[in-house]
Motif scaffolding. Structure first.
Motif, short mmCIF file in Angstrom:
data_model
loop_
_atom_site.label_atom_id
_atom_site.label_comp_id
_atom_site.label_asym_id
_atom_site.label_seq_id
_atom_site.Cartn_x
_atom_site.Cartn_y
_atom_site.Cartn_z
N ARG A 25 0.84 -1.21 0.00
CA ARG A 25 0.00 0.00 0.00
C ARG A 25 0.88 1.26 0.00
O ARG A 25 0.62 2.21 -0.73
CB ARG A 25 -0.95 0.02 1.20
N ASN A 36 -8.01 1.45 -2.24
CA ASN A 36 -8.77 0.97 -1.08
C ASN A 36 -8.46 -0.51 -0.85
O ASN A 36 -7.75 -1.15 -1.64
CB ASN A 36 -10.27 1.22 -1.27
N ALA A 37 -9.00 -1.06 0.21
CA ALA A 37 -8.71 -2.45 0.59
C ALA A 37 -9.16 -3.43 -0.49
O ALA A 37 -8.48 -4.42 -0.76
CB ALA A 37 -9.37 -2.77 1.92
N MET A 38 -10.29 -3.17 -1.13
CA MET A 38 -10.80 -4.07 -2.16
C MET A 38 -9.86 -4.11 -3.37
O MET A 38 -9.55 -5.18 -3.89
CB MET A 38 -12.20 -3.64 -2.61
N THR A 39 -9.38 -2.96 -3.77
CA THR A 39 -8.45 -2.89 -4.90
C THR A 39 -7.13 -3.53 -4.55
O THR A 39 -6.56 -4.29 -5.35
CB THR A 39 -8.24 -1.42 -5.34
N ASN A 41 -6.61 -5.90 -2.41
CA ASN A 41 -6.84 -7.34 -2.37
C ASN A 41 -6.87 -7.92 -3.79
O ASN A 41 -6.30 -8.98 -4.05
CB ASN A 41 -8.14 -7.64 -1.63
N ALA A 42 -7.51 -7.22 -4.71
CA ALA A 42 -7.56 -7.68 -6.10
C ALA A 42 -6.16 -7.72 -6.72
O ALA A 42 -5.83 -8.65 -7.46
CB ALA A 42 -8.48 -6.78 -6.92
N ARG A 45 -4.35 -10.77 -5.31
CA ARG A 45 -4.84 -12.02 -5.91
C ARG A 45 -4.33 -12.17 -7.33
O ARG A 45 -4.00 -13.27 -7.76
CB ARG A 45 -6.36 -12.06 -5.90
#
Length: 71
Positions: A25, A36-39, A41-42, A45
């Motif tokens: 980050r 953000n956290a979702m991005t 995480n993507a 992955r």
């Protein structure tokens, strides 16, 4: 990008640990990307290894893709 990567590789593991530590980050923020956290995480992955760590080459690819998407 290599300088940013190395500056944020706190444990000198040659990877940016993503979910375990703030390295990824912070490196992305230094490159001008606030994610953000979702991005995040993507990204992990898609570009991370089994341990969720991202190597320099994958970091560069992810940053280029972000630049293309965000502008």
């Amino acid at each position: 990008m290599q300088k940013i990567f190395k500056a944020h590789d706190a444990d000198k593991s040659s990877t940016l640990g993503s979910l375990k530590s703030p390295e990824l980050r912070q490196a992305l923020a230094s490159a001008g990307y606030k994610v953000n956290a979702m991005t995040l995480n993507a990204i992990v992955r898609r570009y991370g290894d089994r341990n969720g760590e991202i190597w320099l080459d994958k970091f560069v690819v992810a940053a280029v893709k972000l630049r293309a998407m965000i502008g």
